[in-house]
Design a protein around this motif. Structure first.
Motif, PDB file in Angstrom:
ATOM      1  N   UNK A  16      13.431  12.518   7.505  1.00  0.00           N
ATOM      2  CA  UNK A  16      13.995  13.619   6.703  1.00  0.00           C
ATOM      3  C   UNK A  16      14.526  13.089   5.372  1.00  0.00           C
ATOM      4  N   UNK A  17      14.715  13.992   4.409  1.00  0.00           N
ATOM      5  CA  UNK A  17      15.302  13.589   3.126  1.00  0.00           C
ATOM      6  C   UNK A  17      16.746  13.116   3.321  1.00  0.00           C
ATOM      7  N   UNK A  18      17.414  13.679   4.347  1.00  0.00           N
ATOM      8  CA  UNK A  18      18.823  13.309   4.603  1.00  0.00           C
ATOM      9  C   UNK A  18      18.938  11.818   4.920  1.00  0.00           C
ATOM     10  N   UNK A  19      17.886  11.245   5.533  1.00  0.00           N
ATOM     11  CA  UNK A  19      17.926   9.817   5.890  1.00  0.00           C
ATOM     12  C   UNK A  19      17.739   8.919   4.663  1.00  0.00           C
ATOM     13  N   UNK A  20      17.396   9.559   3.528  1.00  0.00           N
ATOM     14  CA  UNK A  20      17.149   8.759   2.318  1.00  0.00           C
ATOM     15  C   UNK A  20      18.325   8.858   1.345  1.00  0.00           C
ATOM     16  N   UNK A  21      19.525   8.986   1.923  1.00  0.00           N
ATOM     17  CA  UNK A  21      20.701   9.262   1.091  1.00  0.00           C
ATOM     18  C   UNK A  21      21.113   8.082   0.202  1.00  0.00           C
ATOM     19  N   UNK A  22      20.862   6.851   0.643  1.00  0.00           N
ATOM     20  CA  UNK A  22      21.277   5.694  -0.166  1.00  0.00           C
ATOM     21  C   UNK A  22      20.112   4.740  -0.303  1.00  0.00           C
ATOM     22  N   UNK A  23      19.884   4.304  -1.542  1.00  0.00           N
ATOM     23  CA  UNK A  23      18.689   3.509  -1.834  1.00  0.00           C
ATOM     24  C   UNK A  23      19.062   2.183  -2.502  1.00  0.00           C
ATOM     25  N   UNK A  24      18.339   1.125  -2.166  1.00  0.00           N
ATOM     26  CA  UNK A  24      18.547  -0.157  -2.856  1.00  0.00           C
ATOM     27  C   UNK A  24      17.870  -0.037  -4.221  1.00  0.00           C
TER      28      UNK A  24
END
Ligand code: FAD
Length: 317
Positions: free
Chosen positions: A176-184
């Motif tokens: 889900x997009x929610x799992x992509x909340x923080x990115x390196x």
């Protein structure tokens, strides 16, 4: 036979040794399936097959590897719902433990960290040997609620190829997009030393205050054995070695086949990071040093004399 999910530990598809160890252990519990988040699943396929994976669940998202731990926790939670695995095996490192904790909450399951062995118990359910309270106790533990989620320390199993290695079915999973909340957004690799990573190394040679700040005999002995270099907190606090190499309660936990402690007294906080090592050797000038209570082999002597002799001996072979 029930599936056993193994979370792959990889960098851009280059699998770390821990993945093969987990697949080897997973075969004791059921049919291993790898879970690959991020790029490189195609490259890793051969290794998955070699160690007995029948399936690989792939998060087919070019960017997935750059997100922090949430996507891994989400994909494993989805798979617990879908395939009701016998267990989920995850490397017991900092990221692995965070993924496992999130997964335990999401799936309402019990979690064991720092396992040093995993096998099927008398009732067929996974049973673990676990190092707890900073290594002060070794206990046998089982998960009694939900799907057993087990974090296994690197170097806990001798890697064995599967006699039944065959084709691996690839199954796409979306997150889900929610799992992509923080990115390196940027990653600076550490300057390469040419030595293995401390927590993954089969051999670790560590130096302490007894080096007086001169780590050259420790490094030379480590290099002759292809080992990683560790350090006690006293050595790190003195600025002689980086904190990333500290072994112990407030450093890294290692469990290599061979651990050599040179000029280290063996304080409880140091032991917490290394006492599950398979064979422990100490070199210390003081025959009363507490480290000698723990060792398989001890050398009473000056490390500046003992280590160069040992290095020369290894190099002759
Ligand atoms: P020392 O205890 O000073 O021992 C040096 C040893 O070298 C002695 O036994 C001496 O006989 C020997 N020696 C001296 N010269 C030579 C020579 N030429 N040849 C051979 N032997 C020689 N420590 C850790 O290591 N890791 C941790 O993660 C950690 N976390 C901590 C967390 C807390 C909350 C606290 C309070 C402490 C922590 N410590 C940790 C510190 C720990 O208590 C010890 O102080 C530390 O491990 C001592 O390091 P050392 O053995 O190198 O030094």
């Amino acid at each position: 036979m029930a599936e056993v999910l193994v979370l792959a530990d990889h960098a851009g598809g280059r699998l770390r040794k821990a993945t093969a160890e987990l697949l080897t252990l997973a075969r004791r519990l059921g049919e291993p399936s790898a879970v690959h988040v991020g790029p490189g699943a195609d490259t890793a396929q051969k290794t998955y097959a070699k160690y007995g994976a029948h399936k690989v669940y792939v998060v087919d998202d070019a960017d997935a590897g750059s997100y922090l731990v949430a996507p891994q926790a989400e994909v494993l939670a989805q798979l617990i719902e879908k395939v009701s695995p016998a267990a989920v095996l995850i490397p017991s490192n900092a990221a692995g433990k965070e993924i496992a904790a999130r997964l335990a909450i999401k799936s309402g399951s019990g979690l064991i960290t720092d396992a040093v062995d995993v096998r099927a118990g008398d009732d067929g359910a996974p049973e673990t040997t676990q190092s707890v309270f900073a290594g002060s106790y070794t206990v046998t533990a089982k998960v009694t609620t939900g799907t057993p989620i087990i974090c296994v320390k690197p170097n806990s199993a001798a890697i064995e190829a599967s006699p039944e290695a065959g084709a691996v079915e690839s199954v796409d999973v979306t997150i889900s997009d929610a799992a992509k909340a923080a990115k390196i957004t940027d990653a600076q690799p550490k300057k390469a030393t040419g030595r293995p990573e401390l927590t993954e190394a089969a051999i670790v040679v560590s130096g302490g205050r007894g080096t007086g700040g001169d780590f050259s005999p420790v490094e030379e002995f480590a290099d002759s054995l292809g080992a990683a270099v560790g350090a006690s907190r006293a050595a790190v606090d003195a600025g002689w070695y980086p904190h990333s190499n500290q072994v112990g309660q407030t450093g890294k936990q290692v469990s290599p086949q061979l651990y050599v402690a040179a000029g280290i007294s063996g304080a409880i906080q140091h032991r917490a990071g290394m006492q599950t090592s398979k064979t422990i050797v100490a070199v210390n000038k003081d025959e009363e040093a507490p480290i000698f209570e723990l060792v398989d082999f001890g050398v009473v002597g000056d490390l500046f004399s003992v280590l160069p002799q040992a290095t020369a001996e290894v190099k002759k072979r």
